[in-house]
Motif scaffolding. Structure first.
Motif, short mmCIF file in Angstrom:
data_model
loop_
_atom_site.label_atom_id
_atom_site.label_comp_id
_atom_site.label_asym_id
_atom_site.label_seq_id
_atom_site.Cartn_x
_atom_site.Cartn_y
_atom_site.Cartn_z
N UNK A 1 -5.91 -44.83 -34.02
CA UNK A 1 -4.61 -44.16 -33.87
C UNK A 1 -3.55 -45.04 -33.19
N UNK A 2 -3.98 -46.19 -32.63
CA UNK A 2 -3.04 -47.12 -32.01
C UNK A 2 -2.84 -48.36 -32.88
N UNK A 3 -3.18 -48.23 -34.16
CA UNK A 3 -3.05 -49.32 -35.13
C UNK A 3 -3.90 -50.52 -34.72
N UNK A 4 -5.06 -50.24 -34.13
CA UNK A 4 -5.99 -51.28 -33.70
C UNK A 4 -7.19 -51.31 -34.64
N UNK A 5 -7.58 -52.49 -35.05
CA UNK A 5 -8.79 -52.63 -35.86
C UNK A 5 -10.01 -52.36 -34.98
N UNK A 6 -10.91 -51.50 -35.45
CA UNK A 6 -12.05 -51.12 -34.62
C UNK A 6 -13.27 -50.82 -35.48
N UNK B 1 -16.47 -61.38 -42.12
CA UNK B 1 -15.24 -62.17 -42.20
C UNK B 1 -14.32 -61.60 -43.28
N UNK B 2 -14.90 -61.23 -44.42
CA UNK B 2 -14.11 -60.72 -45.53
C UNK B 2 -13.42 -59.41 -45.18
N UNK B 3 -14.15 -58.44 -44.62
CA UNK B 3 -13.53 -57.14 -44.33
C UNK B 3 -12.52 -57.26 -43.20
N UNK B 4 -12.81 -58.13 -42.21
CA UNK B 4 -11.89 -58.30 -41.09
C UNK B 4 -10.56 -58.87 -41.55
N UNK B 5 -10.62 -59.94 -42.33
CA UNK B 5 -9.39 -60.56 -42.81
C UNK B 5 -8.64 -59.66 -43.79
N UNK B 6 -9.37 -58.92 -44.61
CA UNK B 6 -8.71 -58.04 -45.58
C UNK B 6 -7.98 -56.90 -44.86
N UNK B 7 -8.61 -56.33 -43.84
CA UNK B 7 -7.94 -55.26 -43.09
C UNK B 7 -6.74 -55.81 -42.33
N UNK B 8 -6.88 -57.00 -41.75
CA UNK B 8 -5.73 -57.63 -41.08
C UNK B 8 -4.57 -57.81 -42.05
N UNK B 9 -4.88 -58.22 -43.29
CA UNK B 9 -3.86 -58.36 -44.32
C UNK B 9 -3.22 -57.02 -44.65
N UNK B 10 -4.04 -55.98 -44.77
CA UNK B 10 -3.51 -54.65 -45.07
C UNK B 10 -2.49 -54.21 -44.01
N UNK B 11 -2.87 -54.36 -42.75
CA UNK B 11 -1.98 -53.95 -41.66
C UNK B 11 -0.72 -54.80 -41.67
N UNK B 12 -0.89 -56.09 -41.82
CA UNK B 12 0.25 -57.00 -41.83
C UNK B 12 1.23 -56.65 -42.95
N UNK B 13 0.71 -56.31 -44.12
CA UNK B 13 1.57 -56.00 -45.27
C UNK B 13 2.36 -54.72 -45.06
N UNK B 14 1.88 -53.85 -44.16
CA UNK B 14 2.60 -52.60 -43.85
C UNK B 14 3.49 -52.74 -42.62
N UNK B 15 3.58 -53.95 -42.09
CA UNK B 15 4.47 -54.18 -40.95
C UNK B 15 3.83 -53.98 -39.60
N UNK B 16 2.53 -53.69 -39.56
CA UNK B 16 1.84 -53.47 -38.29
C UNK B 16 1.31 -54.80 -37.74
N UNK B 17 1.29 -54.95 -36.42
CA UNK B 17 0.62 -56.11 -35.85
C UNK B 17 -0.89 -55.96 -36.05
N UNK B 18 -1.56 -57.03 -36.43
CA UNK B 18 -3.00 -56.97 -36.65
C UNK B 18 -3.68 -57.29 -35.32
N UNK B 19 -4.20 -56.28 -34.66
CA UNK B 19 -4.76 -56.44 -33.32
C UNK B 19 -6.17 -55.85 -33.26
N UNK B 20 -6.94 -56.32 -32.29
CA UNK B 20 -8.29 -55.81 -32.11
C UNK B 20 -8.80 -56.09 -30.71
#
Length: 288
Positions: free
Chosen positions: A208-213, A228-247
Motif C-alpha cells: 500500500x506504500x508502493x513498496x516492492x515486497x 532477478x526476472x520478477x524483481x526487475x519486471x516489477x520495478x519496470x512496471x512501477x517505473x512505467x506508472x510513475x512510481x519510485x521503485x523501492x524495496x
C-alpha cells in the motif's frame, strides 16, 4: 491536526514530498496511491498546511476495520521536525490506539519517539529494521530469454494465489495476512513466473506504500534467474506508472542482498523501520 482532503492540495503534497527523498518515500507512495483511486481507503493527516512539519497517512475512519489486522492498519510517517511528529501523535484522534497497527518510516528517531508515546498509552512496540533500496529499472532491462524455450510464463498474480503467498511469507500464516495479500494483488502491480500447470513459482508484489515486497521463489526453483526476472519486471512496471521503485531487505538476507547488488540497486543512506504496536490488553491474544 488537519485532514487533507482537497484533491489539488493532495497533488501539491505529492510534489512537495519528492523534494525530501529518500526519507519521505513511504508517505510519498501512500499519497500517490490516494491520488490514483485510493484503493486502500487512506487519508493524510498533517500538523499544518502548506508549511507542514509532520505528516501521517492512515486508514480512513469510515473504512471497515479489523482491530487485529496490523497489515491493513498501517501508517506511513514523514517529518521535518521530530517534535512536530510527537505532538501529532499525542493529539487526540490522530491515531486509534485501541487497535493493533503499524507505523512505517525511513527516519532514525521514529522508533524512540513512537515508543515513548506508545508506552504512555500502554502499548507494546516491536521494531523491525531493514536496508532500504531504490531500483533503477531503466539501467537494467529484464531478461526474459530464460523463458523462451520452456513452458514457463511471466504474468501477474491473481487472488487465487493469495493462499500460497500467505503460507510462504515469513510475516504470514494467518487470516488477516491472507486477506491483506488478496487485497494487494487486487489493487497493485505484481509479477510472477508460472510453471506448465499455471502455478506460481517465483513472484513479487507491491504494498500500500508502493513498496516492492514478498519477493519469493519456491526452494526447488531457485538459482535459475527467476528472482532477478520478477524483481526487475516489477520495478519496470512501477517505473512505467510513475512510481519510485523501492524495496526493503533484512540485513541477514544475504541471498537477496547479493541479488540486489547484482542488478545495481541503490542502497539508501536511511533505513526502513516497521513498528508493530499492540495494546497490552490485546497482547494475550497472540501477536500477528
Amino acid at each position: 491536526m488537519l485532514v487533507l482532503t482537497c484533491s489539488t492540495k493532495l497533488l501539491t503534497l505529492e510534489k512537495m514530498l519528492k523534494s525530501h527523498f529518500p526519507e519521505s518515500l513511504k508517505v510519498y507512495g501512500a499519497v500517490m496511491n490516494i491520488n490514483r483511486g485510493n484503493p486502500f481507503q487512506k487519508e493524510v493527516v498533517l500538523d499544518s498546511w502548506p508549511d507542514f512539519k509532520a505528516v501521517i497517512t492512515r486508514r480512513q475512519k469510515e473504512a471497515e476495520t479489523d482491530y487485529l489486522d496490523h497489515y491493513t492498519n498501517a501508517h506511513a510517517v514523514f517529518y521535518k521536525d521530530v517534535r512536530a511528529y510527537r505532538r501529532l501523535l499525542e493529539e487526540h484522534d490522530v491515531i486509534n490506539w485501541d487497535q493493533v497497527f503499524q507505523i512505517q518510516g525511513l527516519q532514525s528517531e521514529l522508533h524512540d519517539v513512537t515508543k515513548a508515546v506508545a508506552n504512555s498509552k500502554q502499548l507494546d512496540v516491536q521494531l523491525a529494521s531493514f536496508k532500504a533500496v531504490h531500483f533503477y529499472p531503466e539501467s537494467t532491462l529484464p531478461d526474459t530469454s530464460l523463458l523462451t524455450s520452456s513452458p514457463l510464463r511471466l504474468t501477474q498474480l491473481s487472488v487465487a494465489d493469495a493462499d500460497l503467498l500467505n503460507r510462504t511469507w515469513s510475516r504470514g500464516g494467518n487470516q488477516q495476512c491472507l486477506q491483506y495479500i488478496a487485497n494487494l494483488i487486487s489493487c497493485f502491480p505484481s509479477v510472477c513466473v508460472r510453471d506448465d500447470k499455471g502455478n506460481p513459482i517465483s513472484w513479487s508484489i507491491t504494498d500500500q506504500f508502493a513498496t516492492m515486497c514478498h519477493s519469493y521463489t519456491l526452494p526447488e526453483h531457485r538459482r535459475k534467474g527467476y528472482s532477478r526476472l520478477v524483481t526487475l519486471t516489477l520495478a519496470w512496471k512501477l517505473h512505467s506508472r510513475g512510481f519510485p521503485s523501492q524495496g526493503n531487505v533484512l540485513d541477514s538476507n544475504t541471498a537477496s542482498i547479493g541479488l540486489l547488488k547484482g542488478i545495481g540497486v541503490e542502497f539508501l543512506p536511511c533505513r526502513f523501520h516497521r513498528l508493530i504496536l499492540t495494546p497490552v490488553a490485546s497482547s494475550g491474544q497472540g501477536h500477528l
